[in-house]
Structure formats: C-alpha cells, structure tokens
Write a protein that holds these residues in place. Structure first.
Motif, PDB file in Angstrom:
ATOM      1  N   ALA A   1      31.087  40.590  39.852  1.00  0.00           N
ATOM      2  CA  ALA A   1      31.675  39.936  41.248  1.00  0.00           C
ATOM      3  C   ALA A   1      33.073  39.463  40.793  1.00  0.00           C
ATOM      4  O   ALA A   1      33.918  39.706  41.911  1.00  0.00           O
ATOM      5  CB  ALA A   1      30.798  38.797  41.621  1.00  0.00           C
ATOM      6  N   TYR A   2      33.533  39.031  39.819  1.00  0.00           N
ATOM      7  CA  TYR A   2      34.684  38.650  39.665  1.00  0.00           C
ATOM      8  C   TYR A   2      35.966  39.780  39.553  1.00  0.00           C
ATOM      9  O   TYR A   2      36.808  39.891  39.986  1.00  0.00           O
ATOM     10  CB  TYR A   2      35.098  37.902  38.177  1.00  0.00           C
ATOM     11  CG  TYR A   2      34.286  36.499  38.247  1.00  0.00           C
ATOM     12  CD1 TYR A   2      34.860  35.427  39.045  1.00  0.00           C
ATOM     13  CD2 TYR A   2      32.958  36.231  37.478  1.00  0.00           C
ATOM     14  CE1 TYR A   2      34.227  33.985  38.800  1.00  0.00           C
ATOM     15  CE2 TYR A   2      32.585  35.102  37.480  1.00  0.00           C
ATOM     16  CZ  TYR A   2      32.921  34.116  38.188  1.00  0.00           C
ATOM     17  OH  TYR A   2      32.526  32.683  38.341  1.00  0.00           O
ATOM     18  N   LEU A   3      35.418  40.808  38.884  1.00  0.00           N
ATOM     19  CA  LEU A   3      36.249  41.973  38.866  1.00  0.00           C
ATOM     20  C   LEU A   3      36.072  42.804  40.181  1.00  0.00           C
ATOM     21  O   LEU A   3      37.264  43.042  40.714  1.00  0.00           O
ATOM     22  CB  LEU A   3      35.422  43.068  37.819  1.00  0.00           C
ATOM     23  CG  LEU A   3      35.442  42.767  36.392  1.00  0.00           C
ATOM     24  CD1 LEU A   3      34.879  43.730  35.640  1.00  0.00           C
ATOM     25  CD2 LEU A   3      36.986  42.629  35.712  1.00  0.00           C
ATOM     26  N   LEU A   4      35.151  42.818  40.736  1.00  0.00           N
ATOM     27  CA  LEU A   4      35.220  43.206  42.321  1.00  0.00           C
ATOM     28  C   LEU A   4      36.236  42.438  43.196  1.00  0.00           C
ATOM     29  O   LEU A   4      37.198  43.123  43.645  1.00  0.00           O
ATOM     30  CB  LEU A   4      33.811  43.359  43.066  1.00  0.00           C
ATOM     31  CG  LEU A   4      32.983  44.340  42.483  1.00  0.00           C
ATOM     32  CD1 LEU A   4      31.460  44.088  43.052  1.00  0.00           C
ATOM     33  CD2 LEU A   4      33.324  45.779  42.824  1.00  0.00           C
ATOM     34  N   SER A   5      36.063  41.071  42.979  1.00  0.00           N
ATOM     35  CA  SER A   5      37.283  40.246  43.788  1.00  0.00           C
ATOM     36  C   SER A   5      38.562  40.540  43.359  1.00  0.00           C
ATOM     37  O   SER A   5      39.394  40.703  44.288  1.00  0.00           O
ATOM     38  CB  SER A   5      36.509  38.717  43.525  1.00  0.00           C
ATOM     39  OG  SER A   5      37.501  37.872  44.342  1.00  0.00           O
ATOM     40  N   LEU A   6      38.676  40.802  42.170  1.00  0.00           N
ATOM     41  CA  LEU A   6      40.016  41.074  41.729  1.00  0.00           C
ATOM     42  C   LEU A   6      40.651  42.288  41.962  1.00  0.00           C
ATOM     43  O   LEU A   6      41.728  42.528  42.625  1.00  0.00           O
ATOM     44  CB  LEU A   6      40.122  40.982  40.299  1.00  0.00           C
ATOM     45  CG  LEU A   6      41.684  41.384  39.377  1.00  0.00           C
ATOM     46  CD1 LEU A   6      42.680  40.466  39.770  1.00  0.00           C
ATOM     47  CD2 LEU A   6      41.374  41.298  37.930  1.00  0.00           C
ATOM     48  N   GLY A   7      39.716  43.370  42.065  1.00  0.00           N
ATOM     49  CA  GLY A   7      40.127  44.610  42.471  1.00  0.00           C
ATOM     50  C   GLY A   7      40.566  44.562  44.137  1.00  0.00           C
ATOM     51  O   GLY A   7      41.325  45.361  44.524  1.00  0.00           O
ATOM     52  N   ALA A   8      39.548  43.828  44.686  1.00  0.00           N
ATOM     53  CA  ALA A   8      39.946  43.913  46.271  1.00  0.00           C
ATOM     54  C   ALA A   8      41.137  43.103  46.476  1.00  0.00           C
ATOM     55  O   ALA A   8      42.126  43.462  47.626  1.00  0.00           O
ATOM     56  CB  ALA A   8      38.618  42.907  46.956  1.00  0.00           C
ATOM     57  N   GLY A   9      41.469  41.893  45.674  1.00  0.00           N
ATOM     58  CA  GLY A   9      42.823  41.491  46.044  1.00  0.00           C
ATOM     59  C   GLY A   9      43.847  42.346  45.589  1.00  0.00           C
ATOM     60  O   GLY A   9      44.859  42.437  46.095  1.00  0.00           O
ATOM     61  N   LEU A  10      43.707  43.239  44.689  1.00  0.00           N
ATOM     62  CA  LEU A  10      44.875  44.091  44.100  1.00  0.00           C
ATOM     63  C   LEU A  10      45.058  45.233  45.059  1.00  0.00           C
ATOM     64  O   LEU A  10      46.207  45.338  45.467  1.00  0.00           O
ATOM     65  CB  LEU A  10      44.446  44.721  42.801  1.00  0.00           C
ATOM     66  CG  LEU A  10      44.644  43.832  41.326  1.00  0.00           C
ATOM     67  CD1 LEU A  10      44.039  44.640  40.349  1.00  0.00           C
ATOM     68  CD2 LEU A  10      46.085  43.218  41.346  1.00  0.00           C
TER      69      LEU A  10
END
Length: 82
Positions: free
Chosen positions: A3-12
């Motif tokens: 979930a953290y990686l998906l959130s970071l990816g969405a933010g990027l």
C-alpha cells in the motif's frame, strides 16, 4: 508495504502530470500532510461520538479501532521478528 508503494507511485504519477501541465501542486507539502491528518482524525469523530452516547467503552475503541485506522499497520523490525 504494498500500500505504501502504491501510494508513493500514485503521488509520483500525479506529480509528473502536474509538471507536464505546468501547474503547481494545490498546497505546499506540509500543509497537505496536515490536511490529511485532519481528515483521518475527523473520520473518527462520528464513531467516537456514537460510542460516547451509547456509553460503550471508549478507551478500548480509541486504542484499537481509531489508532489502527489513523496510523495504519506500523512497520516492524524484521530483525526482531526473525
């Protein structure tokens, strides 16, 4: 962790789109994070108020349900888990 990686990816991805469109993010990062914290805490006001009016055990609710929702699953030390 996923979930953290998906959130970071969405933010990027959003940041890249903003850059391509030539616009700035709608809020400075610190203000945005404080706003998100307010949203998370605000989501818990109604359930806490219901517990108060129902006279249920509030302390247990806050330390289990609210804390988990606001903080999420906290990372653990993998060396201690092994």
């Amino acid at each position: 962790m996923k979930a953290y990686l998906l959130s970071l990816g969405a933010g990027l991805l959003v940041g890249i789109v903003y850059s391509l469109l030539g616009v700035r993010s709608p809020a400075p990062p610190v203000i945005a994070l404080i706003g998100l914290a307010g949203i998370l805490v605000g989501e818990q006001i109604v359930p806490v108020a219901k517990r108060l009016f129902d006279r249920k055990e509030l302390a247990t609710f806050v330390t289990t349900d609210c804390a988990h929702h606001i903080l999420g699953q906290l990372p653990t030390n993998r060396k201690q888990d092994a």
